[in-house]
Every structure is written in structure tokens, then in C-alpha cells.
Motif scaffolding. Structure first.
Motif, PDB file in Angstrom:
ATOM      1  N   ASN A 194       0.820  -1.212   0.000  1.00  0.00           N
ATOM      2  CA  ASN A 194       0.000   0.000   0.000  1.00  0.00           C
ATOM      3  C   ASN A 194       0.855   1.262   0.000  1.00  0.00           C
ATOM      4  N   TYR A 198       0.789   3.912  -2.932  1.00  0.00           N
ATOM      5  CA  TYR A 198       0.453   5.312  -2.669  1.00  0.00           C
ATOM      6  C   TYR A 198       1.554   6.238  -3.183  1.00  0.00           C
ATOM      7  N   THR A 201       1.372   6.399  -7.046  1.00  0.00           N
ATOM      8  CA  THR A 201       0.191   7.148  -7.485  1.00  0.00           C
ATOM      9  C   THR A 201       0.336   8.634  -7.189  1.00  0.00           C
ATOM     10  N   ARG A 202       0.854   8.947  -6.021  1.00  0.00           N
ATOM     11  CA  ARG A 202       1.036  10.351  -5.653  1.00  0.00           C
ATOM     12  C   ARG A 202       2.040  11.034  -6.570  1.00  0.00           C
ATOM     13  N   ARG A 241      -6.944   6.269 -10.017  1.00  0.00           N
ATOM     14  CA  ARG A 241      -6.658   6.719  -8.652  1.00  0.00           C
ATOM     15  C   ARG A 241      -7.772   6.298  -7.699  1.00  0.00           C
ATOM     16  N   THR A 244      -7.267   2.714  -6.948  1.00  0.00           N
ATOM     17  CA  THR A 244      -6.145   2.599  -6.017  1.00  0.00           C
ATOM     18  C   THR A 244      -6.585   2.944  -4.600  1.00  0.00           C
ATOM     19  N   ARG A 245      -7.389   3.994  -4.468  1.00  0.00           N
ATOM     20  CA  ARG A 245      -7.915   4.368  -3.155  1.00  0.00           C
ATOM     21  C   ARG A 245      -8.774   3.243  -2.579  1.00  0.00           C
ATOM     22  N   ILE A 248      -6.437   0.421  -1.292  1.00  0.00           N
ATOM     23  CA  ILE A 248      -5.774   0.800  -0.046  1.00  0.00           C
ATOM     24  C   ILE A 248      -6.760   0.761   1.119  1.00  0.00           C
TER      25      ILE A 248
END
Length: 345
Positions: A194, A198, A201-202, A241, A244-245, A248
Motif C-alpha cells: 500500500n 500510494y 500514485t502520488r 486513482r 487505487t484508493r 488501499i
């Protein structure tokens, strides 16, 4: 709390997991690797929640279910071990899939095609079934001098002395295996995946925001098609995204809600070794809370999907609307047919 809370969680969770499977089976999702894995997670959750009814009837309603016969005892105990293990490995597979999707698309296209994803899920199922086969062959349906027939498992403190040497050796090994499956893998592997996901992705999100694009509202502009492509690309990035959220959030929820139960299952906390009545009452309350949180994790994923992913909510809404229109059409045709028949009569 357990008498009412457990069946309520089981029932809502099973319904919502079937609903999640229905949404992931829609055309927009069915060929997506992430959604294939989440579908398998929902199936595993249904098995886990279904087996919970047997424990609820046995220990809360005091109705013999597990201890009723040997087949039920072994089948339910097998699911108790197999289901959570499968859920852990599927979440790890999901995390790895999203990491490759976010940062290494060439590897993702190579290893996480729909066909290979399905094969990976099947391989996981087969390996875990083979790992837990001794549960079906061991003599865990035992007679306790005080309690009568007992369905023994690694959480049970009665009847262990009646196990034969082969079964004792296996379950001793299995307890250490549980520490690995529920300690090392999910609570180390999932946070690492995770965090990596993150970070990737960030980083990509910042690079997209740093690019300045001039909006081209005129359809006759020579670069209007490029602008449309840009908008489409940005929408895809936004959907990625959100997914992905979702991943997570689901994996973080798993770690938080199952930690207490898995600590008990791994025998890191001796729930049955209380010497005083007060300690026994405290341990009983702790165990009840941890059990409810464990099953709540497997019942709540549908709500996490709706909370974290707009695409999922829209697909759910569209599916419900389509089913509603279809049902209305069927009812209308039925009523018209009945009316025509009445007129003829």
C-alpha cells in the motif's frame, strides 16, 4: 451482543457480497484483473460469513451444529482455516496487481492479463486446499469427558489431549503457519504494498498536475481532437486513482479489523487461560468484540467500494436502474396480458 450482532452481520454481509459480485460481473468490470480478484474476495467472504452461522448456533444459541456430526465439524473447520487464508493471499495479489498497474504497465500487461489472473486465483485456491486437507482427515471430532462431543480446532481448548500424535504434530505446525499467514504476510506485506502504491500514485498525480494545458473549447479548432484525447486520458487517470484508493482502503480495513482475532488465533494472547471469574469475563468480552470485528471486515467491503469509488457507485446505480426497468416492463406486460384476457372473457 453476539446473539444479535453475529447473524445480523452475516446476513447483511452475504447479501452485500452477492451484490458486489453482481456489480463486478457487469461489462465495464468483468475483464479487469482487479475486479476479478475482488470478485474472488467476495466469494471467500461469503464462505467465511456462512460458516459463522454454525458457530453462532453452537456457542450462542447452544444448539448442536458443529458437534452434531463429524462431517459438519470437519467441513466448517476447513472453511474457518481456508477462507481467511484465501482472503489474505487475494489481497496480496490485488496489491501487487495495482503496484504493477501504476508503475510498471509493461509487466502488468504481461503478467496480469484476465486469463493469467484467473489462473493465479485458481492456483491459490488449489494450494490452500491442499494445505488444509489434513483438517478433513484428522480426528478432530472428539469426545470430552465434561462437554460430550467436541469439534476441535486450534482455537479450542477442550479435547486437545485426545488428538493422536500425527494430528498433534500437524496442528502444532499449523499454529506456527497461522503466525506467518496472519502476522508476517498481511501485517507486513499489505502495508508495504500500500505504501509503495500510494507513493507511485502520488508521484504520477503531481506530474499530471504540474503539466499546464490550455483548454480548447472550440470544436472547429485544429487541435480539438487532441484536447478530447487529453480529457479522456485524465478521466482514466482519475478512475485509476479511485481504484487505487479502494484497494488501499480495503486492505487497511482488513488489517485493522482482523488484527485482534488473528492475535488470538495465533495464540499470541491466551484467551482461555484466565484464572479468575473477572478475567474470564474480560476475556469473553474481548473475544466477542474481536469476533464481531473479524466478521465485520468480511461483511463491509461492499460499503467500502461504494464509499471510495465513484465508478463503482455509478455502475451499481446503472445496474439497479436496468433491473428496475426490466422488472417494470415485465409487470406491465403481465398486467396488459391479464387485462386483455379479462376483456375476452
Amino acid at each position: 451482543m453476539r446473539v444479535v450482532g453475529r447473524p445480523l452481520i452475516y446476513s447483511i454481509g452475504i447479501i452485500c457480497n452477492f451484490l458486489a459480485i453482481a456489480v463486478f460481473s457487469q461489462r465495464a468490470f468483468r475483464r479487469t484483473s482487479s475486479c476479478m480478484i475482488l470478485t474472488a474476495v467476495a466469494v471467500a467472504d461469503i464462505f467465511i460469513l456462512t460458516h459463522g452461522y454454525f458457530y453462532w448456533a453452537e456457542y450462542d444459541l447452544l444448539t448442536p451444529t458443529l458437534s452434531h456430526d463429524e462431517f459438519t465439524c470437519k467441513a466448517v473447520t476447513f472453511i474457518e482455516y481456508f477462507g481467511p487464508e484465501l482472503s489474505v493471499f487475494l489481497l496480496l495479489l490485488l496489491g501487487a496487481e495495482r503496484v504493477l498497474k501504476a508503475g510498471h504497465r509493461d509487466l502488468h500487461e504481461k503478467y496480469f492479463t484476465p486469463c493469467r489472473t484467473a489462473v493465479a486465483i485458481v492456483v491459490l485456491v488449489v494450494v490452500l486446499v491442499l494445505l488444509n486437507i489434513p483438517v478433513l482427515t484428522a480426528h478432530i471430532y472428539l469426545e470430552d469427558p465434561c462437554l460430550g462431543m467436541v469439534c476441535w480446532n486450534i482455537l479450542e481448548h477442550n479435547g486437545e489431549e485426545a488428538l493422536n500424535s500425527t494430528d498433534k504434530n500437524y496442528f502444532l505446525f499449523y499454529r506456527y503457519l497461522v503466525l506467518t499467514l496472519y502476522g508476517l504476510l498481511p501485517y507486513v506485506g499489505l502495508p508495504l504494498l500500500n505504501g509503495w502504491l500510494y507513493w507511485i500514485t502520488r508521484k504520477q498525480y503531481r506530474s499530471i498536475n504540474d503539466d499546464k494545458f490550455e483548454r480548447i473549447p472550440d470544436p472547429d479548432h485544429p487541435h480539438y481532437e487532441d484536447e478530447e484525447l487529453l480529457v479522456h486520458t485524465q478521466k482514466l487517470e482519475h478512475d485509476k486513482r479511485e481504484l487505487t484508493r479502494l484497494v488501499i482502503l480495503v486492505t487497511a480495513s482488513f488489517c485493522l479489523l482482523t488484527m485482534g482475532y488473528n492475535i488470538i488465533q495465533g495464540h499470541l494472547y491466551k484467551i482461555h487461560n484466565a484464572k479468575t471469574e473477572h478475567k474470564q469475563a474480560v476475556n469473553a468480552m474481548i473475544y466477542s468484540v474481536f469476533v464481531l470485528l473479524f466478521y465485520l471486515n468480511h461483511a463491509s467491503n461492499f460499503f467500502l467500494y461504494c464509499l471510495s469509488c465513484k465508478v463503482y457507485r455509478e455502475e451499481l446505480k446503472d445496474m439497479i436502474m436496468r433491473k428496475t426497468r426490466k422488472t417494470k416492463a415485465i409487470l406491465t406486460n403481465t398486467l396488459l396480458h391479464a387485462t386483455n384476457n379479462d376483456r375476452r372473457l
